[in-house]
Design a protein around this motif. Sequence first.
Motif, PDB file in Angstrom:
ATOM      1  N   ASN A  92       0.860  -1.171   0.000  1.00 14.67           N
ATOM      2  CA  ASN A  92       0.000   0.000   0.000  1.00 14.67           C
ATOM      3  C   ASN A  92       0.899   1.223   0.000  1.00 14.67           C
ATOM      4  OD1 ASN A  92      -2.079   1.823   0.319  1.00 14.67           O
ATOM      5  ND2 ASN A  92      -2.430   1.360   2.454  1.00 14.67           N
ATOM      6  N   ARG A 145      -7.939  -2.842  -6.509  1.00 15.59           N
ATOM      7  CA  ARG A 145      -7.596  -1.465  -6.869  1.00 15.59           C
ATOM      8  C   ARG A 145      -6.912  -0.705  -5.741  1.00 15.59           C
ATOM      9  NH1 ARG A 145      -7.534  -3.124 -11.327  1.00 15.59           N
ATOM     10  NH2 ARG A 145      -9.360  -3.247 -12.637  1.00 15.59           N
ATOM     11  N   GLU A 146      -7.142  -1.104  -4.495  1.00 13.51           N
ATOM     12  CA  GLU A 146      -6.572  -0.392  -3.343  1.00 13.51           C
ATOM     13  C   GLU A 146      -5.124  -0.783  -3.090  1.00 13.51           C
ATOM     14  OE1 GLU A 146      -7.101  -0.164   1.508  1.00 13.51           O
ATOM     15  OE2 GLU A 146      -8.666  -1.096   0.317  1.00 13.51           O
ATOM     16  N   GLY A 202      -1.457  -2.791  -3.997  1.00 12.78           N
ATOM     17  CA  GLY A 202      -0.586  -3.329  -5.026  1.00 12.78           C
ATOM     18  C   GLY A 202      -0.194  -4.745  -4.639  1.00 12.78           C
ATOM     19  N   GLU A 258      -2.068  -3.888 -11.558  1.00 16.88           N
ATOM     20  CA  GLU A 258      -1.881  -2.519 -12.031  1.00 16.88           C
ATOM     21  C   GLU A 258      -1.475  -1.572 -10.901  1.00 16.88           C
ATOM     22  OE1 GLU A 258      -4.667   0.931 -14.019  1.00 16.88           O
ATOM     23  OE2 GLU A 258      -5.062  -1.162 -14.531  1.00 16.88           O
ATOM     24  N   ARG A 259      -2.072  -1.721  -9.732  1.00 18.43           N
ATOM     25  CA  ARG A 259      -1.773  -0.836  -8.605  1.00 18.43           C
ATOM     26  C   ARG A 259      -0.318  -0.968  -8.172  1.00 18.43           C
ATOM     27  NH1 ARG A 259      -1.468   3.550  -6.671  1.00 18.43           N
ATOM     28  NH2 ARG A 259      -1.779   3.862  -4.462  1.00 18.43           N
ATOM     29  N   TYR A 260       0.210  -2.175  -8.131  1.00 17.60           N
ATOM     30  CA  TYR A 260       1.608  -2.404  -7.748  1.00 17.60           C
ATOM     31  C   TYR A 260       2.535  -1.666  -8.710  1.00 17.60           C
ATOM     32  CZ  TYR A 260       5.685  -4.937  -5.958  1.00 17.60           C
ATOM     33  OH  TYR A 260       6.899  -5.258  -5.390  1.00 17.60           O
ATOM     34  N   GLU A 307       1.817   0.932 -10.533  1.00 18.04           N
ATOM     35  CA  GLU A 307       1.640   2.368 -10.312  1.00 18.04           C
ATOM     36  C   GLU A 307       2.449   2.851  -9.110  1.00 18.04           C
ATOM     37  OE1 GLU A 307      -2.529   2.990  -9.774  1.00 18.04           O
ATOM     38  OE2 GLU A 307      -2.969   2.746 -11.902  1.00 18.04           O
TER      39      GLU A 307
END
Length: 90
Positions: A9, A42-43, A45, A60-62, A64
């Motif tokens: 996170n 989404r929250e 990674g 995707e989150r990771y 980003e």
Amino acid sequence: MKYKLAIKNQGMGRINVFRTKEIKQLIEADPQKAQTIIDEERELGICVTDEKGNYVHVNERYSEIYGYGPGELFGKHFTVVVPAENHGKL
């Protein structure tokens, strides 16, 4: 082959432990849906590495959080996101 799941996170290095536990339980309950569960998060990674520490899946989150585009981390060693001065601590 043995895989390792890691959850990250961005906010202050704190992990939402309740969401982390929930994700792990969902994957354990239905391993066939692991990739979908990871991709839809989404929250947090999430990455999966092989026994050598190379990325085999990253949501995707990771990507980003660490400033990478889709697919850029695949096959690379997890230490690419660890500052060089911290490599000795691993």
